[in-house]
Design a protein around this motif. Sequence first.
Motif, mmCIF file in Angstrom:
data_model
loop_
_atom_site.group_PDB
_atom_site.id
_atom_site.type_symbol
_atom_site.label_atom_id
_atom_site.label_comp_id
_atom_site.label_asym_id
_atom_site.label_seq_id
_atom_site.Cartn_x
_atom_site.Cartn_y
_atom_site.Cartn_z
ATOM 1 N N GLN A 150 50.178 33.399 17.444
ATOM 2 C CA GLN A 150 51.074 32.496 18.160
ATOM 3 C C GLN A 150 52.350 33.247 18.508
ATOM 4 O O GLN A 150 52.724 34.219 17.861
ATOM 5 C CB GLN A 150 51.401 31.243 17.346
ATOM 6 N N ALA A 151 52.978 32.804 19.597
ATOM 7 C CA ALA A 151 54.196 33.468 20.056
ATOM 8 C C ALA A 151 55.380 33.040 19.200
ATOM 9 O O ALA A 151 55.387 31.964 18.620
ATOM 10 C CB ALA A 151 54.432 33.136 21.525
ATOM 11 N N GLU A 152 56.377 33.898 19.156
ATOM 12 C CA GLU A 152 57.613 33.593 18.458
ATOM 13 C C GLU A 152 58.782 33.977 19.359
ATOM 14 O O GLU A 152 58.727 34.978 20.077
ATOM 15 C CB GLU A 152 57.714 34.369 17.143
ATOM 16 N N VAL A 153 59.834 33.182 19.315
ATOM 17 C CA VAL A 153 61.064 33.506 20.021
ATOM 18 C C VAL A 153 62.137 33.776 18.985
ATOM 19 O O VAL A 153 62.472 32.890 18.187
ATOM 20 C CB VAL A 153 61.498 32.375 20.969
ATOM 21 N N HIS B 245 53.959 28.491 24.011
ATOM 22 C CA HIS B 245 53.216 27.568 23.151
ATOM 23 C C HIS B 245 53.584 27.821 21.691
ATOM 24 O O HIS B 245 53.348 28.906 21.159
ATOM 25 C CB HIS B 245 51.712 27.741 23.366
ATOM 26 N N HIS B 246 54.171 26.811 21.070
ATOM 27 C CA HIS B 246 54.658 26.975 19.698
ATOM 28 C C HIS B 246 54.695 25.601 19.037
ATOM 29 O O HIS B 246 54.969 24.592 19.699
ATOM 30 C CB HIS B 246 56.054 27.604 19.709
ATOM 31 N N PRO B 247 54.425 25.519 17.730
ATOM 32 C CA PRO B 247 54.435 24.207 17.048
ATOM 33 C C PRO B 247 55.785 23.503 17.109
ATOM 34 O O PRO B 247 55.846 22.281 17.100
ATOM 35 C CB PRO B 247 54.056 24.562 15.599
ATOM 36 N N ARG B 248 56.882 24.278 17.149
ATOM 37 C CA ARG B 248 58.216 23.674 17.180
ATOM 38 C C ARG B 248 58.747 23.643 18.604
ATOM 39 O O ARG B 248 58.612 24.614 19.342
ATOM 40 C CB ARG B 248 59.189 24.441 16.279
ATOM 41 N N ALA C 132 58.193 37.520 21.075
ATOM 42 C CA ALA C 132 57.178 38.326 20.389
ATOM 43 C C ALA C 132 55.809 37.702 20.636
ATOM 44 O O ALA C 132 55.536 36.579 20.209
ATOM 45 C CB ALA C 132 57.480 38.386 18.891
ATOM 46 N N LEU C 133 54.948 38.432 21.329
ATOM 47 C CA LEU C 133 53.607 37.953 21.661
ATOM 48 C C LEU C 133 52.576 38.772 20.890
ATOM 49 O O LEU C 133 52.707 39.997 20.784
ATOM 50 C CB LEU C 133 53.336 38.090 23.156
ATOM 51 N N PRO C 134 51.545 38.138 20.341
ATOM 52 C CA PRO C 134 50.490 38.896 19.658
ATOM 53 C C PRO C 134 49.889 39.931 20.596
ATOM 54 O O PRO C 134 49.488 39.608 21.718
ATOM 55 C CB PRO C 134 49.470 37.819 19.279
ATOM 56 N N ALA C 135 49.825 41.166 20.160
ATOM 57 C CA ALA C 135 49.314 42.241 21.006
ATOM 58 C C ALA C 135 47.845 42.041 21.365
ATOM 59 O O ALA C 135 47.368 42.542 22.382
ATOM 60 C CB ALA C 135 49.486 43.577 20.292
ATOM 61 N N PHE C 136 47.114 41.266 20.546
ATOM 62 C CA PHE C 136 45.698 41.056 20.783
ATOM 63 C C PHE C 136 45.422 39.703 21.436
ATOM 64 O O PHE C 136 44.262 39.305 21.582
ATOM 65 C CB PHE C 136 44.929 41.128 19.453
ATOM 66 N N GLY C 137 46.472 38.973 21.806
ATOM 67 C CA GLY C 137 46.273 37.636 22.339
ATOM 68 C C GLY C 137 45.697 36.726 21.268
ATOM 69 O O GLY C 137 46.117 36.750 20.114
ATOM 70 N N THR C 138 44.700 35.959 21.634
ATOM 71 C CA THR C 138 44.046 35.080 20.668
ATOM 72 C C THR C 138 42.780 35.709 20.092
ATOM 73 O O THR C 138 42.065 35.090 19.323
ATOM 74 C CB THR C 138 43.688 33.734 21.331
ATOM 75 N N ASP C 139 42.493 36.964 20.490
ATOM 76 C CA ASP C 139 41.309 37.658 19.981
ATOM 77 C C ASP C 139 41.617 38.303 18.633
ATOM 78 O O ASP C 139 42.764 38.648 18.357
ATOM 79 C CB ASP C 139 40.852 38.742 20.964
ATOM 80 N N PRO C 140 40.582 38.499 17.809
ATOM 81 C CA PRO C 140 40.821 39.227 16.552
ATOM 82 C C PRO C 140 41.149 40.678 16.855
ATOM 83 O O PRO C 140 40.627 41.252 17.822
ATOM 84 C CB PRO C 140 39.479 39.088 15.807
ATOM 85 N N PRO C 141 42.012 41.312 16.078
ATOM 86 C CA PRO C 141 42.366 42.706 16.335
ATOM 87 C C PRO C 141 41.196 43.641 16.089
ATOM 88 O O PRO C 141 40.325 43.352 15.249
ATOM 89 C CB PRO C 141 43.496 42.967 15.329
ATOM 90 N N SER D 142 51.415 37.669 34.319
ATOM 91 C CA SER D 142 50.328 38.405 33.675
ATOM 92 C C SER D 142 50.221 38.134 32.175
ATOM 93 O O SER D 142 49.257 38.556 31.535
ATOM 94 C CB SER D 142 50.519 39.912 33.895
ATOM 95 N N LEU D 143 51.195 37.426 31.602
ATOM 96 C CA LEU D 143 51.151 37.137 30.165
ATOM 97 C C LEU D 143 49.986 36.205 29.847
ATOM 98 O O LEU D 143 49.573 35.395 30.673
ATOM 99 C CB LEU D 143 52.470 36.506 29.710
ATOM 100 N N ASP D 144 49.464 36.330 28.647
ATOM 101 C CA ASP D 144 48.349 35.495 28.192
ATOM 102 C C ASP D 144 48.739 34.028 28.276
ATOM 103 O O ASP D 144 49.678 33.578 27.609
ATOM 104 C CB ASP D 144 47.992 35.864 26.748
ATOM 105 N N ARG D 145 48.017 33.255 29.100
ATOM 106 C CA ARG D 145 48.396 31.856 29.322
ATOM 107 C C ARG D 145 48.145 30.971 28.114
ATOM 108 O O ARG D 145 48.646 29.847 28.060
ATOM 109 C CB ARG D 145 47.652 31.297 30.539
ATOM 110 N N THR D 146 47.371 31.443 27.172
ATOM 111 C CA THR D 146 47.204 30.665 25.939
ATOM 112 C C THR D 146 48.433 30.784 25.045
ATOM 113 O O THR D 146 48.577 30.032 24.085
ATOM 114 C CB THR D 146 45.965 31.131 25.158
ATOM 115 N N LEU D 147 49.321 31.729 25.364
ATOM 116 C CA LEU D 147 50.523 31.947 24.565
ATOM 117 C C LEU D 147 51.794 31.581 25.318
ATOM 118 O O LEU D 147 52.725 31.034 24.734
ATOM 119 C CB LEU D 147 50.596 33.413 24.133
#
Length: 264
Positions: A142-145, A117-120, A159-168, A101-106
């Motif tokens: 963007q997600a962070e581990v 999905h992360h730059p590093r 840590a996943l953005p609570a708003f996904g890729t949408d603006p808050p 169910s997690l946002d697949r863009t993240l």
Amino acid sequence: MALMGNTADLDEAVENLLAAPRDLLRAELENLRIGPTHRNWARNLADGDREARLQVATALRTCHAVTVAPYWPRLRGFLASVREEHVRAMGEGGTERLLESLDRTLARWRPPVLEVHHPREADVHLGGRGLVISSAVFSSHQAEVLTFPGDSAQAPVLALPAFGTDPPPTDLWSIGDTVNRPLEELLGRTRTAVLEALADGRHATGYSTTDLARRVRVSTSSTSQHATVLRRAGLITTNRDGKAVRHTLTPLGIALLESGTPRF
């Protein structure tokens, strides 16, 4: 910062910072880009200078008072609704359903690997430690581990953005009182907020209980209870839409909301 520990309490985080081992503090500072004018101070901090740590602690408290504390009641309610969605997903299908169910863009679940999905690029092996999934409201989309080098038994945090890729939602950052005062005195703050949230959708199909909970920033169960009271008073109607129910204002609810006081 890992040296402040896994805590939601500011005072505890500051105490963890002041008591953090010097090696952990140095490891954290290595990830920061420090300008020439501050390098001597940063070196003192890395060497365990007590005064430098106290300065950081004071700055943290000041930053929290300005950037977090005024908005925290609204943010906490929003995060509660996000957490409730995760709990519901896990209740429906366990860990597999939650990860799916997690946002697949993240993040994307490809058993037995969770791809973030992360730059590093990096591999994080849990080794039986588990994984903490946290919703972040200050993330840059963007997600962070987060790992804790000083504690090999500590579970990593995703840590996943609570708003996904949408603006808050902009109203989350509003300090002012947006509730109609006369109605608040009559109905209570939350029920008035429910009516005001429904006003945006009164010409459409209304809002589901989950959507309404997000807008009002209280739990779904609490929203359902308030909706029941408002429905019995004739201020809203509730209709089933598949597995969900949708709420809309009645003409009486609209009149009450627009006048701010009841008219009989």
